[in-house]
Motif scaffolding. Structure first.
Motif, PDB file in Angstrom:
ATOM      1  N   ILE A   1     -10.461   2.058  -4.350  1.00  0.00           N
ATOM      2  CA  ILE A   1     -10.055   2.444  -3.119  1.00  0.00           C
ATOM      3  C   ILE A   1      -9.409   3.854  -3.085  1.00  0.00           C
ATOM      4  CG2 ILE A   1      -8.731   1.849  -0.951  1.00  0.00           C
ATOM      5  CD1 ILE A   1      -9.513  -1.074  -1.245  1.00  0.00           C
ATOM      6  N   THR A   2      -8.358   3.797  -3.836  1.00  0.00           N
ATOM      7  CA  THR A   2      -7.553   5.123  -4.137  1.00  0.00           C
ATOM      8  C   THR A   2      -8.584   6.303  -4.439  1.00  0.00           C
ATOM      9  OG1 THR A   2      -5.536   4.014  -4.614  1.00  0.00           O
ATOM     10  CG2 THR A   2      -5.919   6.492  -5.156  1.00  0.00           C
ATOM     11  N   LEU A   3      -9.680   5.985  -5.424  1.00  0.00           N
ATOM     12  CA  LEU A   3     -10.659   6.793  -5.908  1.00  0.00           C
ATOM     13  C   LEU A   3     -11.561   7.375  -4.839  1.00  0.00           C
ATOM     14  CD1 LEU A   3     -11.691   8.658  -8.217  1.00  0.00           C
ATOM     15  CD2 LEU A   3     -13.080   6.569  -8.868  1.00  0.00           C
ATOM     16  N   ILE A   4     -12.029   6.248  -4.005  1.00  0.00           N
ATOM     17  CA  ILE A   4     -12.889   6.442  -2.905  1.00  0.00           C
ATOM     18  C   ILE A   4     -12.521   7.358  -1.781  1.00  0.00           C
ATOM     19  CG2 ILE A   4     -14.316   5.334  -1.206  1.00  0.00           C
ATOM     20  CD1 ILE A   4     -14.650   3.088  -3.208  1.00  0.00           C
ATOM     21  N   LEU A   5     -11.170   6.780  -1.466  1.00  0.00           N
ATOM     22  CA  LEU A   5     -10.452   7.823  -0.318  1.00  0.00           C
ATOM     23  C   LEU A   5      -9.834   9.151  -0.774  1.00  0.00           C
ATOM     24  CD1 LEU A   5      -8.620   4.959   1.388  1.00  0.00           C
ATOM     25  CD2 LEU A   5     -10.972   5.901   1.840  1.00  0.00           C
ATOM     26  N   ALA A   6      -9.894   9.426  -2.156  1.00  0.00           N
ATOM     27  CA  ALA A   6      -9.289  10.657  -2.541  1.00  0.00           C
ATOM     28  C   ALA A   6     -10.165  11.778  -1.933  1.00  0.00           C
ATOM     29  CB  ALA A   6      -9.443  10.769  -4.117  1.00  0.00           C
ATOM     30  N   ASP A   7      -9.425  12.881  -1.748  1.00  0.00           N
ATOM     31  CA  ASP A   7     -10.034  14.197  -1.047  1.00  0.00           C
ATOM     32  C   ASP A   7     -11.194  14.677  -2.290  1.00  0.00           C
ATOM     33  OD1 ASP A   7      -8.655  14.155   1.048  1.00  0.00           O
ATOM     34  OD2 ASP A   7      -7.114  15.497   0.511  1.00  0.00           O
TER      35      ASP A   7
ATOM     36  N   TRP B   1       0.852  -1.285   0.075  1.00  0.00           N
ATOM     37  CA  TRP B   1       0.025   0.028   0.111  1.00  0.00           C
ATOM     38  C   TRP B   1       0.803   1.020  -0.082  1.00  0.00           C
ATOM     39  CZ3 TRP B   1      -3.874  -1.986   4.306  1.00  0.00           C
ATOM     40  CH2 TRP B   1      -4.698  -3.094   3.795  1.00  0.00           C
ATOM     41  N   ASP B   2       2.024   1.100   0.778  1.00  0.00           N
ATOM     42  CA  ASP B   2       2.993   2.502   0.618  1.00  0.00           C
ATOM     43  C   ASP B   2       3.657   2.652  -0.830  1.00  0.00           C
ATOM     44  OD1 ASP B   2       4.900   4.304   0.873  1.00  0.00           O
ATOM     45  OD2 ASP B   2       6.331   2.790   2.015  1.00  0.00           O
ATOM     46  N   THR B   3       4.019   1.506  -1.550  1.00  0.00           N
ATOM     47  CA  THR B   3       4.412   1.697  -2.842  1.00  0.00           C
ATOM     48  C   THR B   3       3.260   2.342  -3.716  1.00  0.00           C
ATOM     49  OG1 THR B   3       5.815  -0.342  -2.371  1.00  0.00           O
ATOM     50  CG2 THR B   3       5.276   0.410  -4.835  1.00  0.00           C
ATOM     51  N   ALA B   4       2.062   1.764  -3.300  1.00  0.00           N
ATOM     52  CA  ALA B   4       0.847   2.297  -4.243  1.00  0.00           C
ATOM     53  C   ALA B   4       0.715   3.569  -4.011  1.00  0.00           C
ATOM     54  CB  ALA B   4      -0.348   1.379  -4.437  1.00  0.00           C
ATOM     55  N   GLY B   5       1.115   4.090  -2.758  1.00  0.00           N
ATOM     56  CA  GLY B   5       0.384   5.530  -2.373  1.00  0.00           C
ATOM     57  C   GLY B   5      -0.833   5.493  -1.841  1.00  0.00           C
ATOM     58  N   LEU B   6      -1.304   4.411  -1.280  1.00  0.00           N
ATOM     59  CA  LEU B   6      -2.574   4.357  -0.888  1.00  0.00           C
ATOM     60  C   LEU B   6      -2.429   4.567   0.688  1.00  0.00           C
ATOM     61  CD1 LEU B   6      -5.595   3.546  -1.245  1.00  0.00           C
ATOM     62  CD2 LEU B   6      -4.930   1.455  -0.731  1.00  0.00           C
ATOM     63  N   LEU B   7      -1.397   4.168   1.391  1.00  0.00           N
ATOM     64  CA  LEU B   7      -1.139   4.476   2.835  1.00  0.00           C
ATOM     65  C   LEU B   7       0.329   4.546   3.126  1.00  0.00           C
ATOM     66  CD1 LEU B   7      -2.293   4.681   5.792  1.00  0.00           C
ATOM     67  CD2 LEU B   7      -2.356   2.242   5.894  1.00  0.00           C
ATOM     68  N   VAL B   8       0.738   5.800   3.112  1.00  0.00           N
ATOM     69  CA  VAL B   8       2.197   6.125   3.239  1.00  0.00           C
ATOM     70  C   VAL B   8       2.511   6.553   4.501  1.00  0.00           C
ATOM     71  CG1 VAL B   8       4.206   7.868   2.509  1.00  0.00           C
ATOM     72  CG2 VAL B   8       2.217   7.239   0.893  1.00  0.00           C
ATOM     73  N   PRO B   9       3.728   5.722   5.091  1.00  0.00           N
ATOM     74  CA  PRO B   9       3.996   5.760   6.458  1.00  0.00           C
ATOM     75  C   PRO B   9       4.350   7.206   6.961  1.00  0.00           C
ATOM     76  CG  PRO B   9       5.448   4.146   5.333  1.00  0.00           C
ATOM     77  CD  PRO B   9       4.554   4.866   4.377  1.00  0.00           C
ATOM     78  N   ALA B  10       4.143   7.538   8.225  1.00  0.00           N
ATOM     79  CA  ALA B  10       4.418   8.906   8.525  1.00  0.00           C
ATOM     80  C   ALA B  10       5.852   9.248   8.611  1.00  0.00           C
ATOM     81  CB  ALA B  10       3.706   9.222   9.847  1.00  0.00           C
TER      82      ALA B  10
END
Length: 268
Positions: free
Chosen positions: A65-71, A21-30
């Motif tokens: 999921i990326t689309l749904i969670l997009a601002d 998910w980090d690689t996909a840019g979906l959930l990047v670590p803080a």
């Protein structure tokens, strides 16, 4: 900050999934340590993690999921995605229900009669196929051998010397008011030539298929078994049936022949 191990444990996901998910840019670590590459997460990211897990459990892929969670994601677009997913889940449920019915039917057969089903049926789609073919109308079953075999021979002669065009023999049978309309030929992607016509058999969304081993004079029994199983599963014929002759060498004993029976179906 939460280590990747603690974050994964809370979300009940794997380290590998978090890295994906980090690689996909979906959930990047803080935070990512510049020297070790070790990932850390802020507790506030748990909310996003839970949303991702929930959407994954609904069956959405990463792009959706990326689309749904997009601002600023469009509400209408979200509703459209959910409607598509609902249709997919309903189809999955229908297939699972059909499998359950088949499993229960087989169990009843074994428990009551101590036998297996007489023929195995698979459900699949059939691709569209173009045939170099001949057509005929057969009035009665005894006439069939005198029509089908010679029709195959005639098309084969017309296709010579291209022996490679004879690898996929197919026949289609369609009952009409004047008799059984038969289309006999070989899969072909060329133009019509003297000795045969070009016939396009359409794609079929759902067909029940079985395999017949042995001579053609015994194939009626296999067709009967297929139709019995098909009816037990709650289906009815929805179009002309086909026979795909997987192994049918004219000069060989028919006991070695293999034919796939193909019956387009729909729910009763």
């Amino acid at each position: 900050m939460l280590s990747i191990g603690a974050f994964a444990q809370i979300g009940q996901v794997t380290h590998r999934m978090l890295r994906h998910w980090d690689t996909a840019g979906l959930l990047v670590p803080a935070h990512v340590d510049a020297f070790t590459g070790y990932r850390s997460y802020d507790p506030s990211q748990l909310d996003r993690l839970h949303r991702i897990v929930a959407l994954r459990q609904l069956g959405f892929g990463l792009n959706d999921i990326t689309l749904i969670l997009a601002d600023g994601a469009d509400v209408e677009r979200l509703a459209e995605l959910l409607q598509v997913r609902r249709a997919e889940v309903e189809e999955e449920h229908e297939r699972a229900t059909a499998r359950l019915v088949d499993v229960e039917r087989r169990l009843r057969l074994i428990e009551k009669e101590k036998v297996m089903t007489s023929i195995e049926i698979v459900q699949k789609s059939l691709p569209a196929v173009r045939l170099a073919a001949r057509t005929a109308v057969v009035g009665a079953q005894p006439e069939m051998p005198g029509v089908v075999g010679p029709a195959f021979d005639a098309v084969a002669r017309a296709l010579e010397p291209n022996k490679g065009l004879l690898e996929t023999p197919i026949a289609q049978y369609d009952m009409g008011e004047d008799g059984l309309r038969v289309v006999v030929g070989y899969a072909y992607d060329g133009e019509a030539r003297p000795g045969f016509e070009v016939v396009d058999l359409p794609a079929v969304g759902t067909a029940m298929c079985a395999v017949h081993h042995g001579p053609m004079d015994q194939i009626a029994g296999s067709w009967q078994a297929l139709h019995t199983e098909m009816t037990e599963r709650g289906y009815v014929p929805s179009g002309p049936c086909r026979e795909l002759y997987v192994r049918a060498e004219p000069d060989h004993d028919q006991s070695d022949w293999v034919t796939e029976l193909q019956q387009p179906v729909t729910r009763a």
